[in-house]
Write an enzyme that holds these catalytic residues in place. Structure first.
Site, PDB file in Angstrom:
ATOM      1  CE  LYS A 110      -3.182   2.551   2.726  1.00  0.00           C
ATOM      2  NZ  LYS A 110      -4.217   2.779   3.979  1.00  0.00           N
ATOM      3  CB  VAL A 216     -11.788 -13.336  30.767  1.00  0.00           C
ATOM      4  CG1 VAL A 216     -12.038 -12.493  32.039  1.00  0.00           C
ATOM      5  CG2 VAL A 216     -10.272 -13.656  30.509  1.00  0.00           C
TER       6      VAL A 216
HETATM    7  C1  LIG Z   1     -15.175  -1.585   9.163  1.00  0.00           C
HETATM    8  C2  LIG Z   1     -13.990  -1.532   9.697  1.00  0.00           C
HETATM    9  C3  LIG Z   1     -12.858  -1.231   8.849  1.00  0.00           C
HETATM   10  C4  LIG Z   1     -11.417  -1.355   9.481  1.00  0.00           C
HETATM   11  N1  LIG Z   1     -10.243  -1.112   8.615  1.00  0.00           N
HETATM   12  C5  LIG Z   1      -9.189  -0.930   9.284  1.00  0.00           C
HETATM   13  C6  LIG Z   1      -8.075  -0.613   8.596  1.00  0.00           C
HETATM   14  O1  LIG Z   1      -8.092  -0.576   7.262  1.00  0.00           O
HETATM   15  N2  LIG Z   1      -6.765  -0.569   9.244  1.00  0.00           N
HETATM   16  C7  LIG Z   1      -6.692  -0.210  10.415  1.00  0.00           C
HETATM   17  O2  LIG Z   1      -5.718  -0.289  10.914  1.00  0.00           O
HETATM   18  N3  LIG Z   1      -7.870  -0.798  10.997  1.00  0.00           N
HETATM   19  C8  LIG Z   1      -8.968  -1.059  10.668  1.00  0.00           C
HETATM   20  N4  LIG Z   1     -10.122  -1.364  11.257  1.00  0.00           N
HETATM   21  C9  LIG Z   1      -9.900  -1.561  12.885  1.00  0.00           C
HETATM   22  C10 LIG Z   1      -9.274  -2.907  13.078  1.00  0.00           C
HETATM   23  O3  LIG Z   1     -10.330  -4.029  12.474  1.00  0.00           O
HETATM   24  C11 LIG Z   1      -9.355  -3.082  14.788  1.00  0.00           C
HETATM   25  O4  LIG Z   1      -8.676  -1.917  15.068  1.00  0.00           O
HETATM   26  C12 LIG Z   1      -8.372  -4.319  15.021  1.00  0.00           C
HETATM   27  O5  LIG Z   1      -8.863  -5.441  14.476  1.00  0.00           O
HETATM   28  C13 LIG Z   1      -8.035  -4.459  16.336  1.00  0.00           C
HETATM   29  O6  LIG Z   1      -9.062  -5.216  17.007  1.00  0.00           O
HETATM   30  P1  LIG Z   1      -9.024  -5.555  18.509  1.00  0.00           P
HETATM   31  O7  LIG Z   1      -7.828  -6.576  18.530  1.00  0.00           O
HETATM   32  O8  LIG Z   1      -8.864  -4.632  19.460  1.00  0.00           O
HETATM   33  O9  LIG Z   1     -10.385  -6.337  18.634  1.00  0.00           O
HETATM   34  P2  LIG Z   1     -11.034  -7.701  18.319  1.00  0.00           P
HETATM   35  O10 LIG Z   1     -10.656  -8.177  17.038  1.00  0.00           O
HETATM   36  O11 LIG Z   1     -12.568  -7.488  18.456  1.00  0.00           O
HETATM   37  O12 LIG Z   1     -10.566  -8.806  19.196  1.00  0.00           O
HETATM   38  C14 LIG Z   1     -11.108  -8.778  20.625  1.00  0.00           C
HETATM   39  C15 LIG Z   1     -10.614 -10.176  21.221  1.00  0.00           C
HETATM   40  O13 LIG Z   1     -10.956 -10.226  22.710  1.00  0.00           O
HETATM   41  C16 LIG Z   1     -11.314 -11.150  22.818  1.00  0.00           C
HETATM   42  N5  LIG Z   1     -12.280 -11.443  24.020  1.00  0.00           N
HETATM   43  C17 LIG Z   1     -13.639 -10.818  24.024  1.00  0.00           C
HETATM   44  N6  LIG Z   1     -14.142 -10.923  25.087  1.00  0.00           N
HETATM   45  C18 LIG Z   1     -13.469 -11.664  25.817  1.00  0.00           C
HETATM   46  C19 LIG Z   1     -13.455 -12.807  27.069  1.00  0.00           C
HETATM   47  N7  LIG Z   1     -14.511 -12.346  27.767  1.00  0.00           N
HETATM   48  N8  LIG Z   1     -12.715 -13.418  27.418  1.00  0.00           N
HETATM   49  C20 LIG Z   1     -11.351 -13.526  26.622  1.00  0.00           C
HETATM   50  N9  LIG Z   1     -11.283 -12.756  25.638  1.00  0.00           N
HETATM   51  C21 LIG Z   1     -12.165 -12.188  25.056  1.00  0.00           C
HETATM   52  C22 LIG Z   1     -12.222 -11.931  21.519  1.00  0.00           C
HETATM   53  O14 LIG Z   1     -12.029 -13.336  21.606  1.00  0.00           O
HETATM   54  C23 LIG Z   1     -10.947 -11.633  20.585  1.00  0.00           C
HETATM   55  O15 LIG Z   1     -10.051 -12.264  20.653  1.00  0.00           O
HETATM   56  C24 LIG Z   1     -11.497  -1.493  10.723  1.00  0.00           C
HETATM   57  C25 LIG Z   1     -12.560  -1.599  11.682  1.00  0.00           C
HETATM   58  C26 LIG Z   1     -13.776  -1.708  11.106  1.00  0.00           C
HETATM   59  C27 LIG Z   1     -15.038  -2.003  12.012  1.00  0.00           C
END
Ligand SMILES: Cc1cc2nc3c(=O)[nH]c(=O)nc-3n(C[C@H](O)[C@H](O)[C@H](O)COP(=O)(O)OP(=O)(O)OC[C@H]3O[C@@H](n4cnc5c(N)ncnc54)[C@H](O)[C@@H]3O)c2cc1C
Length: 549
Positions: A110, A216
């Site tokens: 990119k 959790v």
């Molecule tokens: C439409 C869209 C487009 C996007 N495009 C981009 C992009 O182009 N570039 C970019 O940088 N970012 C983008 N993002 C953001 C990106 O997807 C997220 O920042 C990234 O995936 C990080 O997510 P996360 O790991 O914080 O959360 P998640 O992927 O939601 O992971 C959460 C984790 O927590 C765990 N969990 C939840 N509850 C519990 C529990 N009780 N016990 C144990 N584990 C638990 C789940 O199992 C999971 O493993 C986009 C987001 C969206 C919505």
């Protein structure tokens, strides 16, 4: 400010008196930080685990134990497909080679973003925000030289060779270059699910991360209110000194347990829904060098090219379009490139979000990273880079013991509050400069929705171009150059005071841009040629983490 979104109802916090000293170990005041517990196994969780563990090895903090707890029941968001150039340094730090990464994550290069239809929606309404900064020169001189020498060319194309490379679908590097080096600055497009798998394999096998696949069920706090442990369904309690909340929108630690308020930014950034679709591509078809963001009546569409598919999505405001209208917009866009029969069979994934962030990202002994810290709509792909920056700030300022935690937290919160505010302003800039007349676009320009600092800057920029006086931090997330690309890409008037003669050195710099573009065009392979060759050379390509660690 408001209630955090999507908090898991009934998620208990267990307060245990006497826990901190008698069960965890030494007196709390001098307790060294040796156990890092990460809750969540999405992009944020695995990047955190790998970066902390790799840092511990490099800096001989071998006593640091890293545990990642990931629920088998709660899926990850896994949509993030566009990164920033910072990802190259991140992968290198973690110890994953560029080749491994490109193959395992179905990744492509990119080199920036192209914005189509954002000003008027006309067929020729498009501009680039490339990763390469403009040719050297003071902002005033640069804009003066552009006006004097190349005003018929769009700003980005006059000051950088990268848009031309993007137009030709070129890779930013030659295969013989050392990993992560480029002729042009670049980042990646990737399959986010595959990235988490790659990081999990590498983190557990190469970096010693302990991986607990368990849900959790509760968070245990000690008698000071700090988090002492997380209680899992089947693996008991997992105690730690520092907890990294990577539980996504649920924000179980920072939100539900520590009750740090959520600051809602949807009054400034209206989009709150997305539809995502994976579109197959024919073998050998070109792979775009940039994310294409195309404006529509109530939001915008993203289009990202990977070697085996395109990731296409529709971002929209539910106050301005229904889900059905958004799906029609998405299908209409995708249908331009594929037959109707194929389009019919493509599934749509629905996502809901609210733009906003925590009031504090680090509270007590808990740091929120990723969606638990907040989310702003994905227009400039600023989520994964915030994960990387958060980890960078943590590891460069790692608290030695419980005593120094509050001080580090305060410094971190100040820095990141600054960064989130600057991102909101930069995203809003794209909407404020539009001349589109649909209600969504008019609402986006209404004064009450524009951050005050952005309003002030727009006034300043009527008289002078964006410069480092406007973005004074050494590590601005969007430097003045990014503002110049968007401002002049969207036709913001060039200040009268800047027109006129430009210094010879800056004019020369601009003349060399065209020459450099020609050299790059004749020396760089296309993305498709580069990535196909990589796969062919790898033979039975190691496309999963099983083979690469
Ligand atoms: C439409 C869209 C487009 C996007 N495009 C981009 C992009 O182009 N570039 C970019 O940088 N970012 C983008 N993002 C953001 C990106 O997807 C997220 O920042 C990234 O995936 C990080 O997510 P996360 O790991 O914080 O959360 P998640 O992927 O939601 O992971 C959460 C984790 O927590 C765990 N969990 C939840 N509850 C519990 C529990 N009780 N016990 C144990 N584990 C638990 C789940 O199992 C999971 O493993 C986009 C987001 C969206 C919505």
């Amino acid at each position: 400010m408001g209630k955090p979104p999507s908090q898991e109802s009934g998620f208990p916090t267990v307060r245990r008196t006497g826990y901190s000293c008698s069960q965890i170990g030494r007196a709390r005041v001098s307790k060294p930080v040796t156990k890092v517990v990460i809750v969540g196994g999405g992009t944020a969780g695995w990047l955190s685990a790998c970066l902390v563990a790799a840092h511990a090895r490099t800096h001989r903090r071998r006593q640091l134990e890293v545990t990642l707890v990931e629920s088998p029941d709660v899926p990850t968001v896994g949509v993030g497909e566009g990164t920033w150039p910072t990802m190259r340094g991140t992968l290198e730090r973690i110890g994953i080679s560029e080749e491994q990464f490109l193959l395992a994550c179905d990744a492509s290069f990119k080199q920036g973003s192209r914005f189509d239809g954002w000003v008027t929606g006309a067929a020729d309404d498009r501009y680039y925000h490339p990763f390469v900064a403009p040719a050297a020169g003071e902002p005033r001189d640069l804009v003066a030289a552009w006006q004097a020498e190349a005003s018929s060319a769009p700003f980005a194309e006059a000051v950088s060779a990268q848009p031309r490379a993007c137009q030709l679908d070129l890779a930013p590097r030659q295969p013989a270059m050392p990993g992560f080096a480029g002729a042009l600055n670049y980042a990646y497009h990737l399959d986010a699910g595959k990235l988490a798998t790659l990081l999990a394999g590498h983190g557990t096998r190469q970096l010693g991360v302990r991986h607990v696949r368990d849900h959790v069920e509760a968070v245990v706090t000690d008698d000071t209110g700090d988090i002492a442990a997380v209680r899992t369904r089947a693996s008991g309690e997992i105690a730690g000194d520092l907890f990294i909340d990577c539980t996504g929108h649920a924000a179980l630690l920072i939100g539900t347990t520590l009750e740090v308020p959520f600051r809602d930014r949807s009054g400034e950034l209206f989009n709150d829904r997305a539809l995502a679709m994976q579109v197959p591509v024919a073998p050998g078809s070109p792979i775009s060098s940039q994310t294409v963001g195309t404006a529509h009546t109530a939001g915008w569409l993203w289009d990202i090219g990977l070697p085996t598919r395109r990731g296409v999505g529709c971002v929209y405001s539910s106050a301005h379009a229904t889900d059905d209208q958004a799906e029609q917009t998405l299908r209409g866009y995708v249908g331009r490139a594929i037959p109707a029969a194929d389009l019919k069979s493509l599934a749509v994934r629905r996502l809901t979000f609210r733009s906003g962030h925590r009031e504090r990202f680090w509270d007590r002994n808990c740091l929120a990273v990723g969606l638990s810290a907040g989310f702003l709509e994905p227009l400039e792909a600023s989520a994964i880079v915030l994960i990387e920056l958060s980890l960078g700030a943590l590891l460069d300022n790692f608290p030695a013991d419980a005593d120094s935690m509050a001080l580090h937290a305060r410094r971190f919160n100040e820095l990141f509050r600054y960064r989130w505010d600057r991102i909101v302003e930069f995203l809003k800039l794209h909407y404020v400069l539009s001349k589109r007349e649909e209600p969504y676009w008019r609402d986006n320009r209404s004064e009450g929705t524009v951050p005050e600092r952005l309003r002030d800057l727009l006034r300043v920029w009527r008289d002078q171009p964006p410069s480092s006086y406007d973005l004074p931090h050494a590590s601005e997330i969007f430097p003045a150059a990014s503002y110049q690309y968007v401002l002049y890409g969207m036709g913001f008037p060039v200040p009268e005071a800047v027109r006129g003669a430009a210094p010879a050195g800056t004019v020369d710099g601009l003349r060399q841009v065209g020459q450099r573009a020609r050299v790059l065009a004749s020396s760089l392979p296309t993305n498709r040629a580069y990535l196909d060759q990589l796969r062919n050379t790898a033979g039975a390509a190691p496309t999963s983490a099983e083979h690469v660690s």
